[in-house]
Design an enzyme around this catalytic site. Structure first.
Site, PDB file in Angstrom:
ATOM      1  N   GLU A  36      52.180 156.388  -7.673  1.00  0.00           N
ATOM      2  CA  GLU A  36      53.573 156.699  -7.079  1.00  0.00           C
ATOM      3  C   GLU A  36      53.566 158.192  -7.651  1.00  0.00           C
ATOM      4  O   GLU A  36      53.976 159.463  -7.260  1.00  0.00           O
ATOM      5  CB  GLU A  36      54.419 156.244  -8.112  1.00  0.00           C
ATOM      6  CG  GLU A  36      54.935 154.706  -7.225  1.00  0.00           C
ATOM      7  CD  GLU A  36      55.034 154.536  -5.533  1.00  0.00           C
ATOM      8  OE1 GLU A  36      55.136 155.816  -5.040  1.00  0.00           O
ATOM      9  OE2 GLU A  36      55.372 153.700  -5.259  1.00  0.00           O
TER      10      GLU A  36
ATOM     11  N   TYR B 244      60.261 150.318 -16.072  1.00  0.00           N
ATOM     12  CA  TYR B 244      61.432 149.564 -16.282  1.00  0.00           C
ATOM     13  C   TYR B 244      60.187 147.864 -16.069  1.00  0.00           C
ATOM     14  O   TYR B 244      61.141 147.598 -17.214  1.00  0.00           O
ATOM     15  CB  TYR B 244      62.387 149.127 -15.149  1.00  0.00           C
ATOM     16  CG  TYR B 244      63.314 148.394 -15.605  1.00  0.00           C
ATOM     17  CD1 TYR B 244      64.340 147.538 -16.307  1.00  0.00           C
ATOM     18  CD2 TYR B 244      63.794 147.370 -14.029  1.00  0.00           C
ATOM     19  CE1 TYR B 244      65.176 147.129 -16.117  1.00  0.00           C
ATOM     20  CE2 TYR B 244      64.038 146.050 -13.887  1.00  0.00           C
ATOM     21  CZ  TYR B 244      64.907 145.983 -15.340  1.00  0.00           C
ATOM     22  OH  TYR B 244      65.912 145.249 -15.350  1.00  0.00           O
TER      23      TYR B 244
END
Length: 356
Positions: free
Chosen positions: A97, A137
């Protein structure tokens, strides 16, 4: 399996006085395009993908991870093979990403001067940032070792090979002196766009999506799996934009679409399929896991590759069938949630996207 969302034609009128200049606008090397002037728009597909992205907005903190924490900490809730599969996919996606976002911001954006396409690229860059934040996260919530996760692109050969291949596919436009003037350079740019959108986002992510969404089907690690589900929907729109971008550049520069160039793109995609199969071998144990085995995912990767080839107007290579028809069902994000168990919102457009 879901296909890419179709281009959405927005209802924008073009003033008669602007019609001539609109016809002259092109994605690359346009002398009539002011990148600061977005209206009137010519490429309505770019606007449609932008609006779809906005409607699909989400952030990782909306996903409740409490049950995932309990499962991950339990010594018996997951097999060693399931843990390995999760870690390998976390390791690949976490750095992929970032690689995608860097390509967008540092390379693609500066060469695409059309304002409505740039608006979508900014939206995509934001979504890539959300995806990067998702893995932060997950690592924080599950107390994963960030050194282990974020170094897998170095320590796991199949992940390293995929990332290096994408860098190789985009090396032309990494040259600070690169420009899109002339047929040869436009070919190089399209070549690298195919590496970026079709190979990285359209092939290299999809074996991982099947693996992680298989957890969702079995009600295991549901929070992590749902975040992969939301990422998949975003990536489907990214891929659709990339395909429209590539095809429009080819339409506006037909001299680049030679038989030799088409064969090069086909060979690159076939090589990408081989890299993805090696990644599958790294992720899965010999006997399979979660009802998955290497052969079925090989078949799926070939099926996906054929879809990508056809989308950029190249014929299918493999003729493989989709072994995972449940992927089209699992993509439907319009599901009711218990307010006291999760804060995931029901997304506006999940049911309105058109899938093949």
């Amino acid at each position: 399996m879901p296909s890419e969302p179709q281009s959405v034609t927005a209802s924008f009128s073009v003033p008669a006085t602007a019609a001539g200049s609109q016809r002259e606008k092109t994605i690359l090397n346009s002398s009539t395009t002011d990148p600061n002037k977005i209206l009137p728009m010519k490429y309505q597909w770019a606007r449609g993908h932008y609006k779809t992205g906005v409607a699909n907005n989400w952030v990782p903190e909306e996903v409740n991870m409490q049950k995932d924490v309990e499962t991950w900490k339990s010594p018996t809730a997951l097999s060693p093979e399931e843990r390995r599969l999760i870690m390998h996919n976390m390791g690949f996606f976490s750095t992929a990403e970032s690689l995608t976002a860097n390509n967008l911001v540092l390379i693609v954006y500066k060469h695409i001067t059309n304002p409505e396409c740039r608006q979508y690229l900014l939206r995509q860059a934001y979504e890539e940032a959300v995806h990067t934040d998702t893995f932060i996260y997950c690592c924080d919530t599950l107390s994963l070792d960030p050194e282990e996760v974020y170094n897998m692109y170095i320590t796991i050969p199949s992940i390293k090979d995929k990332d290096e291949y994408v860098v190789e596919m985009t090396k032309s436009i990494l040259d600070p002196n690169f420009n899109t003037q002339g047929t040869v350079n436009i070919q190089k740019f399209v070549h690298d766009l195919v590496g970026f959108y079709v190979i990285m986002e359209g092939i290299f992510f999809y074996a991982g999506f099947v693996m992680m969404l298989s957890f969702l089907r079995r009600n295991k690690m549901v929070g992590v799996a749902e975040q992969f589900q939301f990422i998949l929907r975003d990536e489907s729109v990214h891929l659709a934009f990339g395909v429209d971008l590539i095809n429009t550049i080819v339409d506006e520069n037909p001299a680049i679409w030679t038989p030799e160039f088409q064969q090069t793109l086909r060979a690159n995609i076939k090589r990408a399929v081989d890299f993805e199969k090696r990644y599958v071998d790294d992720c899965l144990p010999t006997g399979g896991v979660l009802g998955l085995n290497a052969q079925s995912i090989y078949q799926y990767v070939e099926y996906i590759a054929d879809r990508r080839l056809k989308k950029i107007r190249l014929g299918a290579e493999y003729g493989s069938k989709n072994p995972f028809p449940w992927m089209s069902e699992i993509m439907d994000l319009r599901k009711e949630k218990n307010f006291f168990e999760t804060r995931v919102t029901e997304y506006q457009t999940a049911g309105s996207l058109k899938w093949d």
